[in-house]
Write an enzyme that holds these catalytic residues in place. Structure first.
Site, PDB file in Angstrom:
ATOM      1  N   LYS A 170       0.810  -1.233   0.000  1.00 18.88           N
ATOM      2  CA  LYS A 170       0.000   0.000   0.000  1.00 18.88           C
ATOM      3  C   LYS A 170       0.842   1.282   0.000  1.00 18.88           C
ATOM      4  CE  LYS A 170      -4.277  -1.606   2.138  1.00 18.88           C
ATOM      5  NZ  LYS A 170      -5.262  -1.366   3.208  1.00 18.88           N
TER       6      LYS A 170
ATOM      7  N   ASP B 202     -10.098   3.092   1.456  1.00 16.48           N
ATOM      8  CA  ASP B 202     -10.213   2.676   2.867  1.00 16.48           C
ATOM      9  C   ASP B 202     -10.808   3.810   3.705  1.00 16.48           C
ATOM     10  OD1 ASP B 202      -9.228   0.087   2.688  1.00 16.48           O
ATOM     11  OD2 ASP B 202      -7.152   0.682   3.073  1.00 16.48           O
TER      12      ASP B 202
HETATM   13  P1  NAP Z   1       0.066  -2.138  10.916  1.00 17.17           P
HETATM   14  O1  NAP Z   1       0.477  -1.105   9.941  1.00 17.17           O
HETATM   15  O2  NAP Z   1       0.992  -3.256  11.243  1.00 17.17           O
HETATM   16  O3  NAP Z   1      -0.331  -1.363  12.274  1.00 17.17           O
HETATM   17  C1  NAP Z   1      -0.726  -2.031  13.427  1.00 17.17           C
HETATM   18  C2  NAP Z   1      -0.640  -1.098  14.618  1.00 17.17           C
HETATM   19  O4  NAP Z   1      -0.994  -1.836  15.788  1.00 17.17           O
HETATM   20  C3  NAP Z   1       0.752  -0.525  14.871  1.00 17.17           C
HETATM   21  O5  NAP Z   1       0.624   0.765  15.396  1.00 17.17           O
HETATM   22  C4  NAP Z   1       1.303  -1.476  15.922  1.00 17.17           C
HETATM   23  O6  NAP Z   1       2.266  -0.899  16.760  1.00 17.17           O
HETATM   24  C5  NAP Z   1       0.062  -1.736  16.740  1.00 17.17           C
HETATM   25  N1  NAP Z   1       0.154  -2.973  17.501  1.00 17.17           N
HETATM   26  C6  NAP Z   1       0.328  -4.227  17.023  1.00 17.17           C
HETATM   27  N2  NAP Z   1       0.360  -5.122  18.035  1.00 17.17           N
HETATM   28  C7  NAP Z   1       0.218  -4.400  19.171  1.00 17.17           C
HETATM   29  C8  NAP Z   1       0.197  -4.738  20.571  1.00 17.17           C
HETATM   30  N3  NAP Z   1       0.296  -6.004  20.965  1.00 17.17           N
HETATM   31  N4  NAP Z   1       0.050  -3.740  21.465  1.00 17.17           N
HETATM   32  C9  NAP Z   1      -0.060  -2.453  21.049  1.00 17.17           C
HETATM   33  N5  NAP Z   1      -0.040  -2.070  19.760  1.00 17.17           N
HETATM   34  C10 NAP Z   1       0.094  -3.021  18.830  1.00 17.17           C
HETATM   35  O7  NAP Z   1      -1.279  -2.868  10.440  1.00 17.17           O
HETATM   36  P2  NAP Z   1      -2.518  -2.176   9.667  1.00 17.17           P
HETATM   37  O8  NAP Z   1      -2.347  -2.382   8.216  1.00 17.17           O
HETATM   38  O9  NAP Z   1      -2.666  -0.808  10.213  1.00 17.17           O
HETATM   39  O10 NAP Z   1      -3.730  -3.112  10.118  1.00 17.17           O
HETATM   40  C11 NAP Z   1      -4.164  -3.118  11.448  1.00 17.17           C
HETATM   41  C12 NAP Z   1      -5.441  -3.939  11.598  1.00 17.17           C
HETATM   42  O11 NAP Z   1      -6.503  -3.323  10.871  1.00 17.17           O
HETATM   43  C13 NAP Z   1      -5.328  -5.375  11.074  1.00 17.17           C
HETATM   44  O12 NAP Z   1      -5.997  -6.226  11.962  1.00 17.17           O
HETATM   45  C14 NAP Z   1      -6.046  -5.309   9.750  1.00 17.17           C
HETATM   46  O13 NAP Z   1      -6.622  -6.556   9.398  1.00 17.17           O
HETATM   47  C15 NAP Z   1      -7.133  -4.281  10.039  1.00 17.17           C
HETATM   48  N6  NAP Z   1      -7.599  -3.609   8.820  1.00 17.17           N
HETATM   49  C16 NAP Z   1      -8.916  -3.741   8.484  1.00 17.17           C
HETATM   50  C17 NAP Z   1      -9.394  -3.115   7.358  1.00 17.17           C
HETATM   51  C18 NAP Z   1     -10.850  -3.272   6.986  1.00 17.17           C
HETATM   52  O14 NAP Z   1     -11.200  -3.032   5.826  1.00 17.17           O
HETATM   53  N7  NAP Z   1     -11.709  -3.629   7.920  1.00 17.17           N
HETATM   54  C19 NAP Z   1      -8.543  -2.344   6.548  1.00 17.17           C
HETATM   55  C20 NAP Z   1      -7.200  -2.208   6.932  1.00 17.17           C
HETATM   56  C21 NAP Z   1      -6.738  -2.852   8.079  1.00 17.17           C
HETATM   57  P3  NAP Z   1       3.809  -0.742  16.272  1.00 17.17           P
HETATM   58  O15 NAP Z   1       3.756   0.317  15.228  1.00 17.17           O
HETATM   59  O16 NAP Z   1       4.511  -0.346  17.495  1.00 17.17           O
HETATM   60  O17 NAP Z   1       4.206  -2.091  15.751  1.00 17.17           O
END
Ligand code: NAP
Length: 290
Positions: A73, A110
């Site tokens: 992305k 999104d």
């Molecule tokens: P990402 O870029 O990896 O971001 C995840 C975030 O969560 C980061 O800030 C990470 O912190 C934090 N995090 C992860 N594990 C954690 C923990 N144990 N404690 C505290 N913070 C934690 O992932 P993303 O692309 O944003 O996606 C995140 C979620 O949204 C996923 O579950 C994805 O499936 C969902 N999503 C859904 C849609 C939809 O259409 N419904 C669209 C996009 C994403 P760090 O930066 O410190 O690692």
């Protein structure tokens, strides 16, 4: 997908790594069949090293548009000839369409997908809290600011990522997880953008993988609070089950997924209305089977 593939069938698709469990092919092909559009939506697994070649290849074979998912992305931006202002602010593109003179344009549906379930609730001016500071959080911040949701607070564990968010959007407040409890009583909308909750199970203070907020933290939210979880597997997540048990309003991430897809498909079809209910049904059916 159209009922039969022929010499005039046009292609749409998805690039990501992995793409095996994506709900997008089922959603889009169900809608295309219902519309009688002679298109087929195909998932393409593309490793990071092959991204530039894949994007050039999709143009070479006349693909009419494609979605972009993890891990491309952000990386795709320099490969596009045009990126709209919202996608540039977010720093991520999830939908690509061909430009009339050649080349690709990128946008981020999104943001619209995330906003769609909130729009009927007329939430302008309500205190909002975003959990997580990753890629999805950036689209959510942009959407919240466009709708005037404020004050807008973002909780993260990486000081560097929080500082970058603050630099991009000076109007937000950033805080650490240790500071979270102090603002819950003044929060009317909580959005989980972390992956915490993708693992099923009972909430257990020692196993924080099951929900980003505890029962005690959810109890601090005021009456009528809305809890929105971007995760859609499991659906509902434990966070949403707990929130509903306490009388809060839950919103599932499945709706965001469906709505971002509907917006992308409509764009590829020249602004045509698309059968969202059918896309929802196809996504739910595939989820139930997996
Ligand atoms: P990402 O870029 O990896 O971001 C995840 C975030 O969560 C980061 O800030 C990470 O912190 C934090 N995090 C992860 N594990 C954690 C923990 N144990 N404690 C505290 N913070 C934690 O992932 P993303 O692309 O944003 O996606 C995140 C979620 O949204 C996923 O579950 C994805 O499936 C969902 N999503 C859904 C849609 C939809 O259409 N419904 C669209 C996009 C994403 P760090 O930066 O410190 O690692």
């Amino acid at each position: 997908m159209h009922s039969s593939i022929s010499g005039t069938t046009r292609l749409l698709g998805l690039i990501g790594d992995p793409v095996d469990h994506s709900l997008s092919p089922a959603m889009h092909n169900a809608a295309l069949a219902a519309l009688g559009e002679n298109y087929c939506y195909v998932p393409f697994p593309v490793a990071p090293d092959h991204l530039a070649a894949a994007v050039a290849g999709l143009a070479a074979i006349g693909v009419r548009g494609f979605n972009v998912t993890i891990p491309h992305k952000q990386a795709i931006l320099p490969l596009l000839q045009q990126v709209d202002a919202r996608a540039s602010a977010v720093g991520a593109v999830n939908t690509v369409y061909p430009l009339p003179g050649g080349g690709w344009a990128g946008t981020n549906t999104d943001i619209d997908g995330f906003l769609q379930p909130l729009l009927p609730l007329k939430l302008k001016g309500i205190p909002t809290l975003i959990l997580g500071s990753g890629g999805a959080a950036r689209a959510v911040i942009q959407g919240c600011l466009e709708q005037g949701l404020q004050p807008l607070r973002v909780v993260g564990r990486s000081p560097q990522k929080l500082a970058t968010l603050q630099q991009t959007w000076p109007q937000i407040q950033v805080l650490t997880w240790a500071e979270l409890d102090s603002c819950l009583a003044q929060t009317q909308l909580v959005i989980n953008t972390t992956p915490i909750g993708m693992q099923k199970g009972e909430f257990d203070a020692k196993n924080t993988a099951t929900s980003p907020l505890s029962w005690e933290q959810l109890r601090l939210l005021p009456t009528g609070a809305i809890v929105y979880d971007l995760i859609y597997v499991p659906d509902p997540t434990l966070l949403l089950q707990m929130a509903a048990d306490l009388g809060h309003t839950p919103i599932t991430g499945l709706e965001m997924l469906i709505q971002q897809g509907a917006k992308a498909l409509s764009l590829w079809l020249g602004g045509k209305p698309v059968p969202v209910a059918m896309m929802r049904q196809a996504a739910q059916q595939q989820l139930a089977q997996s």
